[in-house]
Design a protein around this motif. Structure first.
Motif, mmCIF file in Angstrom:
data_model
loop_
_atom_site.group_PDB
_atom_site.id
_atom_site.type_symbol
_atom_site.label_atom_id
_atom_site.label_comp_id
_atom_site.label_asym_id
_atom_site.label_seq_id
_atom_site.Cartn_x
_atom_site.Cartn_y
_atom_site.Cartn_z
ATOM 1 N N THR A 50 0.862 -1.177 0.000
ATOM 2 C CA THR A 50 0.000 0.000 0.000
ATOM 3 C C THR A 50 0.897 1.225 0.000
ATOM 4 O O THR A 50 1.701 1.413 0.913
ATOM 5 C CB THR A 50 -0.924 0.006 1.234
ATOM 6 N N LEU A 51 0.783 2.027 -1.043
ATOM 7 C CA LEU A 51 1.619 3.209 -1.196
ATOM 8 C C LEU A 51 0.904 4.437 -0.667
ATOM 9 O O LEU A 51 -0.190 4.770 -1.117
ATOM 10 C CB LEU A 51 1.980 3.406 -2.669
ATOM 11 N N LYS A 52 1.536 5.098 0.301
ATOM 12 C CA LYS A 52 1.039 6.365 0.835
ATOM 13 C C LYS A 52 1.808 7.481 0.139
ATOM 14 O O LYS A 52 2.749 7.230 -0.607
ATOM 15 C CB LYS A 52 1.295 6.425 2.341
ATOM 16 N N LYS A 53 1.410 8.728 0.397
ATOM 17 C CA LYS A 53 2.149 9.855 -0.173
ATOM 18 C C LYS A 53 3.589 9.817 0.312
ATOM 19 O O LYS A 53 3.858 9.530 1.471
ATOM 20 C CB LYS A 53 1.509 11.181 0.230
ATOM 21 N N GLY A 54 4.516 10.056 -0.603
ATOM 22 C CA GLY A 54 5.932 10.086 -0.250
ATOM 23 C C GLY A 54 6.797 9.522 -1.354
ATOM 24 O O GLY A 54 6.326 9.234 -2.453
ATOM 25 N N THR A 55 8.059 9.325 -1.046
ATOM 26 C CA THR A 55 9.039 8.822 -2.008
ATOM 27 C C THR A 55 9.415 7.390 -1.672
ATOM 28 O O THR A 55 9.635 7.058 -0.507
ATOM 29 C CB THR A 55 10.294 9.712 -2.009
ATOM 30 N N TYR A 56 9.492 6.557 -2.692
ATOM 31 C CA TYR A 56 9.790 5.136 -2.531
ATOM 32 C C TYR A 56 10.989 4.751 -3.384
ATOM 33 O O TYR A 56 11.192 5.294 -4.464
ATOM 34 C CB TYR A 56 8.591 4.280 -2.961
ATOM 35 N N ASP A 57 11.750 3.800 -2.871
ATOM 36 C CA ASP A 57 12.847 3.205 -3.623
ATOM 37 C C ASP A 57 12.427 1.796 -4.014
ATOM 38 O O ASP A 57 12.043 1.004 -3.154
ATOM 39 C CB ASP A 57 14.118 3.120 -2.780
ATOM 40 N N LEU A 58 12.465 1.494 -5.297
ATOM 41 C CA LEU A 58 12.216 0.151 -5.809
ATOM 42 C C LEU A 58 13.540 -0.327 -6.390
ATOM 43 O O LEU A 58 14.172 0.406 -7.157
ATOM 44 C CB LEU A 58 11.164 0.160 -6.920
ATOM 45 N N TYR A 59 13.976 -1.521 -6.004
ATOM 46 C CA TYR A 59 15.272 -1.989 -6.461
ATOM 47 C C TYR A 59 15.368 -3.506 -6.386
ATOM 48 O O TYR A 59 14.562 -4.163 -5.743
ATOM 49 C CB TYR A 59 16.399 -1.357 -5.637
ATOM 50 N N CYS A 60 16.386 -4.028 -7.048
ATOM 51 C CA CYS A 60 16.669 -5.450 -7.001
ATOM 52 C C CYS A 60 17.667 -5.691 -5.869
ATOM 53 O O CYS A 60 18.787 -5.167 -5.913
ATOM 54 C CB CYS A 60 17.255 -5.935 -8.325
ATOM 55 N N PRO A 61 17.292 -6.486 -4.844
ATOM 56 C CA PRO A 61 18.177 -6.730 -3.716
ATOM 57 C C PRO A 61 19.209 -7.840 -3.940
ATOM 58 O O PRO A 61 20.007 -8.125 -3.045
ATOM 59 C CB PRO A 61 17.208 -7.110 -2.598
ATOM 60 N N VAL A 62 19.225 -8.462 -5.121
ATOM 61 C CA VAL A 62 20.216 -9.492 -5.415
ATOM 62 C C VAL A 62 21.592 -8.816 -5.448
ATOM 63 O O VAL A 62 21.747 -7.720 -5.995
ATOM 64 C CB VAL A 62 19.906 -10.189 -6.754
ATOM 65 N N ASP A 63 22.589 -9.460 -4.851
ATOM 66 C CA ASP A 63 23.936 -8.886 -4.737
ATOM 67 C C ASP A 63 24.413 -8.252 -6.037
ATOM 68 O O ASP A 63 24.456 -8.911 -7.080
ATOM 69 C CB ASP A 63 24.948 -9.952 -4.310
ATOM 70 N N GLY A 64 24.761 -6.963 -5.958
ATOM 71 C CA GLY A 64 25.331 -6.245 -7.086
ATOM 72 C C GLY A 64 24.349 -5.661 -8.078
ATOM 73 O O GLY A 64 24.716 -4.802 -8.870
ATOM 74 N N HIS A 65 23.096 -6.095 -8.068
ATOM 75 C CA HIS A 65 22.143 -5.632 -9.085
ATOM 76 C C HIS A 65 21.775 -4.156 -8.917
ATOM 77 O O HIS A 65 21.673 -3.427 -9.901
ATOM 78 C CB HIS A 65 20.886 -6.492 -9.077
ATOM 79 N N ARG A 66 21.564 -3.704 -7.670
ATOM 80 C CA ARG A 66 21.215 -2.302 -7.451
ATOM 81 C C ARG A 66 22.345 -1.399 -7.947
ATOM 82 O O ARG A 66 22.104 -0.370 -8.571
ATOM 83 C CB ARG A 66 20.917 -2.049 -5.977
#
Length: 77
Positions: A50-66
């Protein structure tokens, strides 16, 4: 990834079909380390947050991918 950095506040569901080892992790207001399991080719997983107002980081947590650029920052207004 996402086409827009501005989306309305609402519940969001993401489904990904993996071509290589990957996952999706989300951090932001009220959401901390919500993530899919690591996926291999042909696997899929759903992640609902559930997304509320604000800033979000979406990323791949697999080692090195981010660090390779598998990340996106979005603002929910």
């Amino acid at each position: 990834m996402l086409d827009s950095s501005e989306i309305p506040a609402r519940q969001s569901r993401s489904e990904r079909l993996a071509d290589l080892a990957a996952a999706i992790s989300v951090d932001g207001p009220g959401v901390r380390d919500a993530r899919t399991p690591d996926l291999r080719k042909g696997q899929k997983a759903a992640l609902t947050v559930t997304l509320k107002k604000g800033t979000y980081d979406l990323y791949c947590p697999v080692d090195g991918h981010r660090q390779l650029g598998m990340e996106q920052h979005i603002h929910v207004g």
